[in-house]
Design a protein around this motif. Structure first.
Motif, mmCIF file in Angstrom:
data_model
loop_
_atom_site.group_PDB
_atom_site.id
_atom_site.type_symbol
_atom_site.label_atom_id
_atom_site.label_comp_id
_atom_site.label_asym_id
_atom_site.label_seq_id
_atom_site.Cartn_x
_atom_site.Cartn_y
_atom_site.Cartn_z
ATOM 1 N N ALA A 91 10.297 2.251 6.102
ATOM 2 C CA ALA A 91 10.407 2.155 4.643
ATOM 3 C C ALA A 91 9.395 1.166 4.078
ATOM 4 C CB ALA A 91 11.825 1.736 4.254
ATOM 5 N N ARG A 92 9.202 0.034 4.769
ATOM 6 C CA ARG A 92 8.223 -0.952 4.304
ATOM 7 C C ARG A 92 6.804 -0.408 4.397
ATOM 8 N NH1 ARG A 92 9.393 -6.220 3.296
ATOM 9 N NH2 ARG A 92 7.312 -6.037 2.338
ATOM 10 N N VAL A 93 6.532 0.361 5.428
ATOM 11 C CA VAL A 93 5.210 0.975 5.570
ATOM 12 C C VAL A 93 4.955 1.927 4.408
ATOM 13 C CG1 VAL A 93 3.812 2.554 6.951
ATOM 14 C CG2 VAL A 93 5.113 0.731 8.073
ATOM 15 N N ARG A 94 5.964 2.726 4.071
ATOM 16 C CA ARG A 94 5.813 3.690 2.973
ATOM 17 C C ARG A 94 5.549 3.002 1.639
ATOM 18 N NH1 ARG A 94 7.042 8.928 3.725
ATOM 19 N NH2 ARG A 94 8.256 9.576 5.551
ATOM 20 N N ARG A 95 6.133 1.819 1.444
ATOM 21 C CA ARG A 95 6.053 1.146 0.140
ATOM 22 C C ARG A 95 4.877 0.180 0.029
ATOM 23 N NH1 ARG A 95 11.669 0.144 1.074
ATOM 24 N NH2 ARG A 95 11.196 -2.090 1.231
ATOM 25 N N SER A 96 3.996 0.146 0.996
ATOM 26 C CA SER A 96 2.891 -0.815 0.976
ATOM 27 C C SER A 96 1.595 -0.126 1.384
ATOM 28 C CB SER A 96 3.192 -1.975 1.933
ATOM 29 O OG SER A 96 3.183 -1.526 3.279
ATOM 30 N N ASN A 97 0.535 -0.903 1.389
ATOM 31 C CA ASN A 97 -0.764 -0.373 1.820
ATOM 32 C C ASN A 97 -0.793 0.002 3.288
ATOM 33 O OD1 ASN A 97 -2.122 -0.391 -0.610
ATOM 34 N ND2 ASN A 97 -2.854 -2.496 -0.376
ATOM 35 N N LEU A 98 0.259 -0.349 4.000
ATOM 36 C CA LEU A 98 0.333 0.040 5.413
ATOM 37 C C LEU A 98 0.316 1.554 5.572
ATOM 38 C CD1 LEU A 98 2.989 -2.497 6.750
ATOM 39 C CD2 LEU A 98 0.611 -2.308 7.513
ATOM 40 N N GLN A 99 0.822 2.276 4.572
ATOM 41 C CA GLN A 99 0.820 3.736 4.670
ATOM 42 C C GLN A 99 -0.602 4.278 4.778
ATOM 43 O OE1 GLN A 99 1.892 5.873 1.007
ATOM 44 N NE2 GLN A 99 1.794 3.923 -0.099
ATOM 45 N N TYR A 100 -1.563 3.583 4.138
ATOM 46 C CA TYR A 100 -2.951 4.028 4.219
ATOM 47 C C TYR A 100 -3.623 3.529 5.494
ATOM 48 C CZ TYR A 100 -1.826 4.595 -0.706
ATOM 49 O OH TYR A 100 -1.206 4.940 -1.879
ATOM 50 N N VAL A 101 -3.187 2.369 5.967
ATOM 51 C CA VAL A 101 -3.770 1.811 7.191
ATOM 52 C C VAL A 101 -3.289 2.584 8.415
ATOM 53 C CG1 VAL A 101 -3.952 -0.236 8.650
ATOM 54 C CG2 VAL A 101 -3.958 -0.485 6.166
ATOM 55 N N LEU A 102 -1.979 2.860 8.480
ATOM 56 C CA LEU A 102 -1.402 3.502 9.660
ATOM 57 C C LEU A 102 -1.466 5.023 9.592
ATOM 58 C CD1 LEU A 102 1.712 1.188 10.100
ATOM 59 C CD2 LEU A 102 -0.395 1.168 11.435
#
Length: 636
Positions: free
Chosen positions: A480-491
């Motif tokens: 959920a945190r990945v989806r809500r942050s720039n991590l979604q673009y990094v990962l």
């Protein structure tokens, strides 16, 4: 200001001719720059010296009370230009006289007149600088001007002055009074500086300029909140105090580079355009202390022993702004005279890089060393998960900075997998192709380190169902945190899909372990002969499972609803089938014999499961529920 400080205009210098009050002796003077000139006749020399003597002595600070209280450039610009032209011609005449007779009286007179003129011009230079501090502030200059070419021809300075004067008059209707005053002051300063430098009096001119303009830069840096800070004092400060100083610096550096230093660079380039060496040495002198204070601050902070988690982000902020502004810094401080400033900026930049690398290594090590046990007993999201994902989520906002800091660092290379259990090393999530961006690999690795740590904590749970719920809760939170942050673009989407599926597998395993016996207590084919045993067994299994599972935590509403829905779909339809079959046989569950072993209606089961993980954030006792959908007894 002019009316208050200066007297009315005086008659032309030709009518105010005076003689020196006392004989002047020849002393050594700076070697003037070479100027080409035609050879004047003796008569022309005598005539010029007479007129030059009249004009220069009129403004002699030692003999004229009028000259002491009156500004030449404020009093009469036309006469000021005559004065400058006279001094320039006097320099040429001195060269001529020197070649004819080095000991002639005319040369002595010319030399003495030159010294008197330079003294007056030095004072005029000082007055213009000091009285126009507000009009020559770096912000106004940098906003209005562009840097003067460093290759300006010395022979064009008179034409430049005239053209500038004409431009100012032509544009007077469209520019503000402040801009007019600023332009006029800059033109006057350039005219005086050109004259003094070409006459060999650059040192006197620069000394005045340095005194005034250096104080403006130093004061500007101080007013922007950048103060001199020792390493020992920085180490003694609380992080909150030091953090405020870093924030002030982050705001100050952009203003300082783009306004303060840039404005001073423009002004200095304009005033001393006659000489490259004078211009560069002068700017180096006035900017040295302020630049050292400003650009040395990041290195000082990087050296502090503060270990606050926020320090990494402040280091990255400082690194980013230094990288962003470096081309402008390099342009402003481009000469050999300011090489120390560029060296200081590069040193701070390198120190920030090293500090960021070390802090990130410490962060990874802190995850692996965590020994806290909070939230494991209830199966909720662990504090380590929250803190780590907060950190990594913010870190993902610095992708560009991290790429700059770690272009080929070990931090971005293949991780040392030996620190993780074999289960993680060979999982699909740990495999990446050679074309996968290094940052993607490294961020995935940091999360893998966290998941490994959580797996170790889960193994200490005495209840297997709790360990699966704990892993599901934490991995769901991570995704959920990945989806809500720039991590979604990094990962990337693939990473999210894989880990979401893994979280659902944890949920499936939890349901199987926690509720499997409840489900299996209801055979697929209802048989009346077995009804009593089946319902009694179900009641026992359901009560045991519900009491235990309702003390666990599922904080995420979506996950909580999904788990409860899945459990309900596994139990309620099968229980309803048994319940309806029994009802068809006995006619009513109110039958005294049936009430001894039928505790719940299907609606009761639905209601209890709907209230599973009550409020989702803390354990709750079953007795706290108040369900009234069934007339049958409840357990206490």
């Amino acid at each position: 200001m002019r009316k208050l400080c200066f007297n009315p205009k005086t008659p032309s210098f030709a009518l105010a001719r005076t003689s020196p009050s006392s004989p002047l002796s020849l002393t050594s003077s700076p070697t003037p720059l070479r100027l080409s000139f035609s050879e004047p006749s003796s008569f022309e020399e005598d005539s010029f010296l007479d007129e030059a003597e009249a004009l220069i002595m009129k403004w002699n600070l030692d003999t004229s009370a009028y000259a002491k209280v009156t500004s030449l450039f404020y009093q009469d610009k036309t006469e000021a230009k005559h004065y400058i032209n006279c001094v320039n011609q006097l320099q040429k005449t001195m060269h001529s006289l020197l070649s004819q007779n080095p000991s002639s009286e005319k040369l002595i007179l010319a030399h003495n007149l030159m010294q008197i003129a330079m003294k007056k011009l030095k004072k005029e230079f000082y007055q213009i600088l000091s009285m126009n501090r507000a009009h020559l502030d770096p912000e106004s200059v940098s906003a209005r001007s562009c840097r003067t070419s460093a290759n300006s021809s010395s022979s064009d300075y008179e034409d430049d002055f005239a053209a500038e004067d004409d431009d100012i008059r032509a544009a007077s209707d469209s520019i503000s009074e402040v801009e007019q005053v600023s332009s006029g002051a800059m033109a006057d300063l350039k005219l005086i500086a050109d004259c003094m430098v070409s006459s060999g009096y650059a040192k006197e001119c620069v000394s005045v300029y340095t005194i005034i303009r250096k104080s403006i830069i130093d004061e500007g840096v101080y007013r922007l909140g950048v103060e001199k800070l020792s390493s020992s004092r920085a180490n003694k400060m609380e992080w909150e105090v030091l953090d405020l100083k870093i924030k002030s610096w982050l705001e100050a550096i952009r203003i300082s580079v783009r306004t303060l230093f840039n404005g001073e660079r423009i002004l200095c380039d304009h005033v001393f355009s006659y000489s490259d060496s004078v211009r560069e040495s002068c700017f180096a002198e006035i900017s040295r202390d302020g630049a050292s204070l400003l650009f040395g601050f990041p290195e000082l902070i990087a050296k502090t022993k503060k270990s606050s988690p926020e320090k990494l982000f402040r280091v990255l902020d400082m690194h980013a702004v230094v990288s962003e502004l470096f081309p402008e810094i390099e342009s402003i401080f481009s000469s050999d005279y300011t090489s120390a400033v560029r060296a200081q900026v590069l040193a701070s930049h390198q120190r920030l890089t090293e500090t960021a690398q070390n802090l990130l290594m410490e962060f990874e090590s802190a995850i692996q060393k965590d020994s806290s046990k909070s939230a494991v007993n209830a199966g909720g999201v662990h504090s380590l998960t929250i803190q780590t994902m907060n950190y990594i989520s913010v870190l993902a906002d610095y992708v560009n900075v991290l790429t700059d800091i770690f272009p080929s660092s070990d931090w971005l290379q293949s991780p040392k997998k030996s620190s993780l259990p074999e289960f993680y090393l060979y999982s699909p999530e740990s495999d990446y192709s050679a074309s996968t961006p290094a940052l993607t690999v490294r961020f995935a690795w940091l999360i893998l380190v966290l998941l490994c740590k959580l797996d170790g904590k889960a193994k200490h749970c005495k209840d297997v169902s709790l360990s699966y719920l704990f892993l599901a809760n934490n991995l769901w939170y991570v995704v959920a945190r990945v989806r809500r942050s720039n991590l979604q673009y990094v990962l990337g989407d693939d990473w999210i899909t894989k880990h979401e599926a893994k979280a659902k597998r944890f949920v499936a395993n939890y349901e199987k372990v926690a509720w499997g016996e409840v489900v299996s207590s209801l055979p697929e084919n209802p048989a009346t002969a077995e009804a009593r045993a089946v319902f009694e067994n179900f009641n026992l299994r359901f009560e045991e499972a519900y009491r235990k599972q309702n003390s666990f935590v599922v904080a995420d509403r979506e996950l909580r609803d999904e788990i409860k829905g899945s459990i309900a779909r596994s139990i309620v339809p099968r229980y309803r089938e048994w319940y309806n079959a029994l009802l068809a046989t006995v006619g009513s569950v109110r039958n005294l014999t049936v009430t001894e072993y039928v505790t719940f209606t299907p609606e009761d089961i639905e209601n209890y499961l709907a209230n599973l993980f009550f409020f989702g954030t803390s354990p709750s006792a079953v007795s706290s529920l108040s369900l009234t959908s069934s007339p049958l007894r409840r357990w206490s």
